[in-house]
Design a protein around this motif. Structure first.
Motif, PDB file in Angstrom:
ATOM      1  N   ASP A   1      36.437  54.636  40.747  1.00 47.32           N
ATOM      2  CA  ASP A   1      35.121  54.560  40.105  1.00 47.32           C
ATOM      3  C   ASP A   1      34.266  53.449  40.722  1.00 47.32           C
ATOM      4  OD1 ASP A   1      35.618  56.710  38.402  1.00 47.32           O
ATOM      5  OD2 ASP A   1      36.340  55.438  36.769  1.00 47.32           O
ATOM      6  N   ILE A   2      34.898  52.345  41.065  1.00 44.93           N
ATOM      7  CA  ILE A   2      34.176  51.259  41.740  1.00 44.93           C
ATOM      8  C   ILE A   2      33.686  51.745  43.107  1.00 44.93           C
ATOM      9  CG2 ILE A   2      34.415  48.978  42.825  1.00 44.93           C
ATOM     10  CD1 ILE A   2      36.439  48.325  40.526  1.00 44.93           C
ATOM     11  N   ALA A   3      34.557  52.439  43.833  1.00 41.09           N
ATOM     12  CA  ALA A   3      34.183  52.950  45.158  1.00 41.09           C
ATOM     13  C   ALA A   3      33.012  53.929  45.040  1.00 41.09           C
ATOM     14  CB  ALA A   3      35.394  53.609  45.825  1.00 41.09           C
ATOM     15  N   ILE A   4      33.010  54.768  44.016  1.00 40.33           N
ATOM     16  CA  ILE A   4      31.884  55.693  43.808  1.00 40.33           C
ATOM     17  C   ILE A   4      30.607  54.890  43.576  1.00 40.33           C
ATOM     18  CG2 ILE A   4      30.892  57.437  42.265  1.00 40.33           C
ATOM     19  CD1 ILE A   4      33.869  58.314  41.702  1.00 40.33           C
ATOM     20  N   ALA A   5      30.695  53.892  42.700  1.00 39.93           N
ATOM     21  CA  ALA A   5      29.520  53.076  42.381  1.00 39.93           C
ATOM     22  C   ALA A   5      28.987  52.342  43.611  1.00 39.93           C
ATOM     23  CB  ALA A   5      29.863  52.070  41.279  1.00 39.93           C
TER      24      ALA A   5
ATOM     25  N   LYS B   1      36.759  56.709  50.339  1.00 41.75           N
ATOM     26  CA  LYS B   1      37.761  55.845  49.692  1.00 41.75           C
ATOM     27  C   LYS B   1      38.013  56.324  48.263  1.00 41.75           C
ATOM     28  CE  LYS B   1      38.526  51.031  48.329  1.00 41.75           C
ATOM     29  NZ  LYS B   1      37.955  49.670  48.328  1.00 41.75           N
ATOM     30  N   ALA B   2      36.949  56.635  47.536  1.00 42.47           N
ATOM     31  CA  ALA B   2      37.082  57.111  46.158  1.00 42.47           C
ATOM     32  C   ALA B   2      37.874  58.405  46.116  1.00 42.47           C
ATOM     33  CB  ALA B   2      35.699  57.309  45.538  1.00 42.47           C
TER      34      ALA B   2
ATOM     35  N   SER C   1      35.923  61.571  36.774  1.00 35.83           N
ATOM     36  CA  SER C   1      35.636  60.772  37.973  1.00 35.83           C
ATOM     37  C   SER C   1      35.373  61.664  39.182  1.00 35.83           C
ATOM     38  CB  SER C   1      36.789  59.802  38.258  1.00 35.83           C
ATOM     39  OG  SER C   1      36.826  58.795  37.275  1.00 35.83           O
ATOM     40  N   PHE C   2      36.124  62.771  39.303  1.00 35.53           N
ATOM     41  CA  PHE C   2      35.833  63.726  40.375  1.00 35.53           C
ATOM     42  C   PHE C   2      34.411  64.270  40.229  1.00 35.53           C
ATOM     43  CE2 PHE C   2      40.506  64.448  41.186  1.00 35.53           C
ATOM     44  CZ  PHE C   2      40.479  64.224  42.559  1.00 35.53           C
ATOM     45  N   ALA C   3      33.987  64.540  38.994  1.00 35.55           N
ATOM     46  CA  ALA C   3      32.624  65.029  38.754  1.00 35.55           C
ATOM     47  C   ALA C   3      31.593  63.997  39.200  1.00 35.55           C
ATOM     48  CB  ALA C   3      32.439  65.379  37.273  1.00 35.55           C
TER      49      ALA C   3
END
Length: 193
Positions: free
Chosen positions: A109-113, A119-120, A146-148
């Motif tokens: 979730d951090i990597a997405i943000a 990486k995410a 998180s995938f969404a």
């Protein structure tokens, strides 16, 4: 809070469980400072207890993983990331796959943000394989959400909707209304695309 008033009747495990879940409750009520206060109390209870090293590590990683989630929700990503990495390292020592898995999802979730989508994705696929093997519906729902988020961030809206719908269905099935509402909000933001 009524349970907390009866704390003198509980043993260490009861108090540890209670304080950790009160922290989780305040996180879900979006009161992170209150969540930190309960995690601090849980830490004090742990510090005052004489435990075997393995049991101390098990309790510590639970506190640290919960705190990393609070830090993530506050947008304090570097602190959350450091705690998650520590939890993963300590979890490996005592073979606590569950806490390691939760931490990997927070790292994703951090990597997405932070826009680190590859990486995410890697973190999510690794963690999701373990979740499927454990047949844990709750963690499955969180991973699907998180995938969404990842697919929405990549502008893959069809995939994002598919994941969000699956996550929503799991949350509804589990009676996790607040999480179902959050993923429904995510779904609505995807439908508008």
């Amino acid at each position: 809070m009524e349970a907390w008033e009866l704390r003198q009747y509980g043993d260490f495990d009861d108090l540890d469980y209670l304080t950790n879940h009160l922290a989780g409750l305040y996180l879900r009520l979006e009161k992170p400072e209150e969540a930190h206060k309960w995690l601090n109390r849980e830490q004090e209870i742990l510090n005052d207890k004489n435990l075997t090293n393995e049991k101390r590590i098990a309790h510590q990683i639970y506190i640290d993983r919960e705190r990393s989630e609070v830090l993530f929700e506050q947008g304090r990503y570097s602190q959350a990331q450091a705690l998650c990495n520590q939890v993963i390292q300590e979890s490996d020592k005592i073979k606590n796959q569950r806490q390691k898995n939760y931490s990997q999802k927070i790292l994703a979730d951090i990597a997405i943000a932070e826009g680190e989508f590859d990486k995410a994705e890697n973190l999510l696929f690794i963690g999701f394989d373990e979740v499927k093997a454990a047949k844990d519906k709750r963690r499955t729902a969180y991973y699907l959400a998180s995938f969404a988020k990842l697919e929405k961030a990549r502008s893959n809206f069809n995939k994002a909707r598919e994941y969000a719908n699956k996550a929503h269905n799991y949350f509804i099935e589990l009676g996790m209304i607040r999480d179902a509402k959050k993923v429904k909000f995510l779904l609505n933001s995807i439908i508008c695309k």
